[in-house]
Design a protein around this motif. Structure first.
Motif, PDB file in Angstrom:
ATOM      1  N   ASP A  13       9.239   8.178  -8.665  1.00  0.00           N
ATOM      2  CA  ASP A  13       9.175   6.907  -7.940  1.00  0.00           C
ATOM      3  C   ASP A  13       9.053   7.132  -6.436  1.00  0.00           C
ATOM      4  O   ASP A  13       8.330   6.394  -5.744  1.00  0.00           O
ATOM      5  CB  ASP A  13      10.408   6.065  -8.245  1.00  0.00           C
ATOM      6  CG  ASP A  13      10.404   5.524  -9.669  1.00  0.00           C
ATOM      7  OD1 ASP A  13       9.349   5.622 -10.325  1.00  0.00           O
ATOM      8  OD2 ASP A  13      11.442   5.019 -10.121  1.00  0.00           O
ATOM      9  N   GLU A  14       9.756   8.145  -5.926  1.00  0.00           N
ATOM     10  CA  GLU A  14       9.681   8.431  -4.491  1.00  0.00           C
ATOM     11  C   GLU A  14       8.270   8.854  -4.098  1.00  0.00           C
ATOM     12  O   GLU A  14       7.760   8.453  -3.048  1.00  0.00           O
ATOM     13  CB  GLU A  14      10.685   9.534  -4.136  1.00  0.00           C
ATOM     14  CG  GLU A  14      12.138   9.069  -4.134  1.00  0.00           C
ATOM     15  CD  GLU A  14      13.098  10.216  -3.866  1.00  0.00           C
ATOM     16  OE1 GLU A  14      12.602  11.340  -3.598  1.00  0.00           O
ATOM     17  OE2 GLU A  14      14.320   9.993  -3.932  1.00  0.00           O
ATOM     18  N   GLU A  17       6.029   5.754  -4.184  1.00  0.00           N
ATOM     19  CA  GLU A  17       6.305   4.906  -3.030  1.00  0.00           C
ATOM     20  C   GLU A  17       5.717   5.512  -1.762  1.00  0.00           C
ATOM     21  O   GLU A  17       5.151   4.790  -0.931  1.00  0.00           O
ATOM     22  CB  GLU A  17       7.813   4.713  -2.871  1.00  0.00           C
ATOM     23  CG  GLU A  17       8.182   3.731  -1.763  1.00  0.00           C
ATOM     24  CD  GLU A  17       9.672   3.463  -1.700  1.00  0.00           C
ATOM     25  OE1 GLU A  17      10.094   2.806  -0.727  1.00  0.00           O
ATOM     26  OE2 GLU A  17      10.395   3.925  -2.598  1.00  0.00           O
ATOM     27  N   ARG A  21       2.926   3.684   0.549  1.00  0.00           N
ATOM     28  CA  ARG A  21       3.212   3.409   1.955  1.00  0.00           C
ATOM     29  C   ARG A  21       2.335   4.217   2.907  1.00  0.00           C
ATOM     30  O   ARG A  21       2.435   4.071   4.123  1.00  0.00           O
ATOM     31  CB  ARG A  21       4.693   3.704   2.250  1.00  0.00           C
ATOM     32  CG  ARG A  21       5.664   2.740   1.598  1.00  0.00           C
ATOM     33  CD  ARG A  21       7.087   3.006   2.034  1.00  0.00           C
ATOM     34  NE  ARG A  21       8.005   2.044   1.469  1.00  0.00           N
ATOM     35  CZ  ARG A  21       8.227   0.818   1.968  1.00  0.00           C
ATOM     36  NH1 ARG A  21       7.573   0.431   3.052  1.00  0.00           N
ATOM     37  NH2 ARG A  21       9.084  -0.001   1.388  1.00  0.00           N
TER      38      ARG A  21
END
Length: 222
Positions: A13-14, A17, A21
């Motif tokens: 997930d990191e 993300e 971003r």
């Protein structure tokens, strides 16, 4: 899911993300896009997160539109535009992957049903030999080409004129069959099934009836 799985999922997930971003370097982003294409688990997780972001964006779109119109919070407009562009870019990547996978599936479905056409079978000097040779060439192109939209444009009017144009009368089944295959490759499944059903109706108790019936059943599962 145990603790190790939770830690692994958090790491995935990191990374997703960070990609969304725009926090990855160019090399990291290139590697991540390649990994998305090759790793179904990562791809599904990224698509789920992207869908969630898009859903949240859609829920707040009316409020954000008012902010933009009133021009009272320019600092909030930039994130909105950035998120919109990021989500659009990610969906473009996944849509491209989906289209490629869909094409491969459709091509695999029709690959056993291509017919080999021998140009030497055409009688040289025959009045219609050039016309039939071009027809055979179109059939051969369906097998070899990924983009068959132009072939469909040529075959459709020929198929529709079969009851009136006796030049193609002897090749009616071949025309119908190959147009159906082209429709499948172009992901127009309903049109393909319609033609195949007519082929069955026109050719009861024949091998082409059985082939058409078999292919219809495959297409209904796609």
């Amino acid at each position: 899911m145990d603790k190790n799985d939770d830690i692994l999922m958090d790491g995935i997930d990191e990374r997703i993300e960070a990609f969304l971003r725009g926090e990855m370097s160019a090399d990291e982003e290139t590697a991540f896009k390649q990994e998305i294409r090759q790793n179904p688990e990562l791809r599904n997780r990224a698509m789920a997160m992207t869908s969630l972001i898009k859903g949240l964006h859609d829920q707040n779109s009316s409020k954000e539109a008012n902010i933009i119109k009133e021009n009272t919070a320019k600092s909030k407009v930039r994130p909105l535009l950035w998120w919109a562009c990021s989500v659009a870019a990610v969906f473009a990547i996944f849509f491209g992957i989906y289209k490629d996978q869909r094409y491969r599936m459709l091509d695999a479905a029709v690959s056993p049903y291509y017919t080999e056409y021998d140009m030497s079978d055409i009688s040289r000097g025959d009045v219609d030999s050039a016309t039939i040779a071009h027809l055979y060439d179109l059939f051969i192109q369906i097998k070899g080409n990924r983009n068959v939209s132009n072939i469909i444009k040529e075959l459709e009017p020929i198929y529709k004129s079969l009851d009136e144009n006796f030049t193609y009368n002897a090749y009616a089944n071949d025309i119908a069959w190959n147009l159906a295959l082209a429709y499948v490759k172009d992901d127009q499944i309903d049109k393909a099934i319609t033609i195949l059903q007519k082929l069955k109706a026109d050719n009861p108790d024949t091998p082409i009836y059985n082939k058409a019936d078999e292919l219809i059943k495959k297409l209904q599962d796609l």
